[in-house]
Motif scaffolding. Structure first.
Motif, PDB file in Angstrom:
ATOM      1  N   VAL A   1      28.997  11.035  13.287  1.00  0.00           N
ATOM      2  CA  VAL A   1      30.068  10.043  12.764  1.00  0.00           C
ATOM      3  C   VAL A   1      30.979  10.800  11.349  1.00  0.00           C
ATOM      4  O   VAL A   1      31.992  10.979  11.131  1.00  0.00           O
TER       5      VAL A   1
ATOM      6  N   ALA B   1      33.190  13.289  12.913  1.00  0.00           N
ATOM      7  CA  ALA B   1      34.272  12.761  13.564  1.00  0.00           C
ATOM      8  C   ALA B   1      35.454  12.154  12.430  1.00  0.00           C
ATOM      9  O   ALA B   1      36.570  12.223  12.868  1.00  0.00           O
ATOM     10  N   LEU B   2      34.712  11.466  11.450  1.00  0.00           N
ATOM     11  CA  LEU B   2      35.349  10.518  10.746  1.00  0.00           C
ATOM     12  C   LEU B   2      35.782  11.107   9.411  1.00  0.00           C
ATOM     13  O   LEU B   2      36.518  10.650   8.533  1.00  0.00           O
TER      14      LEU B   2
ATOM     15  N   THR C   1      38.799  17.996  13.053  1.00  0.00           N
ATOM     16  CA  THR C   1      37.523  18.250  12.637  1.00  0.00           C
ATOM     17  C   THR C   1      37.366  19.853  12.525  1.00  0.00           C
ATOM     18  O   THR C   1      36.485  20.044  11.550  1.00  0.00           O
TER      19      THR C   1
ATOM     20  N   ALA D   1      38.078  10.628  20.901  1.00  0.00           N
ATOM     21  CA  ALA D   1      38.073  10.773  19.545  1.00  0.00           C
ATOM     22  C   ALA D   1      38.932   9.682  18.814  1.00  0.00           C
ATOM     23  O   ALA D   1      38.347   8.896  17.806  1.00  0.00           O
ATOM     24  N   GLU D   2      39.743   9.213  19.438  1.00  0.00           N
ATOM     25  CA  GLU D   2      40.721   7.951  19.114  1.00  0.00           C
ATOM     26  C   GLU D   2      39.861   6.615  19.097  1.00  0.00           C
ATOM     27  O   GLU D   2      39.876   6.018  18.330  1.00  0.00           O
TER      28      GLU D   2
ATOM     29  N   HIS E   1      37.102   6.736  16.393  1.00  0.00           N
ATOM     30  CA  HIS E   1      37.660   6.255  15.191  1.00  0.00           C
ATOM     31  C   HIS E   1      38.002   4.750  14.796  1.00  0.00           C
ATOM     32  O   HIS E   1      37.644   4.187  13.845  1.00  0.00           O
ATOM     33  N   ARG E   2      38.536   4.355  16.238  1.00  0.00           N
ATOM     34  CA  ARG E   2      38.630   2.857  15.993  1.00  0.00           C
ATOM     35  C   ARG E   2      37.080   2.105  16.105  1.00  0.00           C
ATOM     36  O   ARG E   2      37.201   1.019  15.285  1.00  0.00           O
TER      37      ARG E   2
ATOM     38  N   PRO F   1      33.425   3.247  15.438  1.00  0.00           N
ATOM     39  CA  PRO F   1      32.330   4.099  15.388  1.00  0.00           C
ATOM     40  C   PRO F   1      31.208   3.852  15.710  1.00  0.00           C
ATOM     41  O   PRO F   1      30.054   4.386  16.163  1.00  0.00           O
TER      42      PRO F   1
ATOM     43  N   TRP G   1      29.810   3.860  19.265  1.00  0.00           N
ATOM     44  CA  TRP G   1      29.587   5.149  19.503  1.00  0.00           C
ATOM     45  C   TRP G   1      28.215   5.415  19.665  1.00  0.00           C
ATOM     46  O   TRP G   1      27.478   5.724  18.422  1.00  0.00           O
TER      47      TRP G   1
END
Length: 292
Positions: free
Chosen positions: A61, A64-65, A214, A272-273, A276-277, A279, A282
């Motif tokens: 995370v 990714a974020l 990233t 990835a979208e 982000h929405r 996490p 995931w």
């Protein structure tokens, strides 16, 4: 003594098989209220244990974020992990109303699926996120025939999952089956939705594509893009996320035709979208990014 079997190893295998059978039996029969309690209590208890998979999820995370997840997010992640596993164990016993009352999907997303199935056919690519088994069970309840592929797991686990998913209305083929691409292509041409988990390559022959924003890359299978190119069908990203004990299903636009690497890079951008929405939905608890 030469030729004497390893009794300890045999006993350990039998013990693991017995535990697997027990977990499957209990988990598959938990009512809705029991699942809610297990997720709520279990996530708090597991949150007290320094689990390697959770630490890996935190690392994933962060890449990714661009930030470390909070303690509250860790607890929600653990609830999501428990909920996904309990759903996978029990979905074969759910009624139509149990499934349909717990799905959240926009009319536009459902129409995207209908258009692809009525036209060129569709390959749906999913990440390990939310409950992909729920998505398949929901498809079956609305008249969409689902075909998917699963890894051959040991000690009868693959057969249990295959049979459970058959009870949900899905056909499961094993990785490594002879002429697998031909069988999947035939399924597409017959109007079935081929659903493939596609965020990790297990073959060692996958594609390396960027994870947007990233500077890192991930390895993904080329199969979904190749299947779409061979059949001329639509390739769409589908993601799911938990909303309490309900599951939101999102269906992406058709991935533009191109090289397999370009198409799978667009697929990963869709993953990835979604991360982000949501996490905490995931469920990537294994090493993921190649150069993070």
């Amino acid at each position: 003594m030469r030729g004497t079997p390893d009794v300890g190893m045999t006993l350990r295998r039998r013990f693991r098989s017995a535990i697997t059978a027990l977990v499957w039996t209990v988990g598959s029969r938990l009512p809705h209220g029991g699942r809610v309690v297990v997720c709520a209590v279990g996530s708090r208890l597991l949150g007290l244990v320094p689990l390697r998979g959770v630490r890996q999820w935190e690392d994933n995370v962060e890449v990714a974020l661009g930030r470390r997840p909070t303690r509250a997010e860790r607890r929600v992640l653990l609830a999501s992990w428990l909920r996904n596993n309990l759903m996978s164990l029990s979905l074969a016993r759910w009624s139509d109303d149990d499934v349909l009352s717990r799905v959240i999907i926009d009319d536009e997303d459902l129409e995207r699926l209908r258009q692809s199935l009525a036209g060129p056919g569709v390959v749906l690519v999913l990440p390990h996120m939310g409950s992909w088994d729920f998505a398949g069970a929901w498809c079956a309840r609305v008249g969409i025939k689902v075909v998917s592929v699963a890894e051959r797991l040991p000690r009868g686990v693959y057969e249990r999952f295959r049979d459970a998913r058959a009870g949900m209305g899905m056909d499961i083929l094993p990785v490594g089956q002879d002429n697998l691409m031909r069988v999947l292509a035939d399924a597409v041409r017959e109007g079935q939705a081929v659903c493939l988990l596609s965020d990790r390559d297990l073959s060692g022959r996958g594609l390396t594509v960027p994870w947007p924003g990233t500077g890192s890359t991930v390895n993904v299978p080329a199969g979904p893009a190749l299947l779409a190119r061979v059949t001329g069908c639509d390739l769409r990203v589908v993601t799911t996320a938990f909303r309490g004990d309900r599951v939101a299903v999102f269906v992406g636009d058709v991935v533009a035709a191109g090289s397999p690497a370009t198409m799978m890079a667009d697929v990963v951008a869709g993953f990835a979208e979604a991360v982000h929405r949501d996490p905490t939905s995931w469920l990537m608890l294994q090493p993921f990014f190649r150069d993070a």
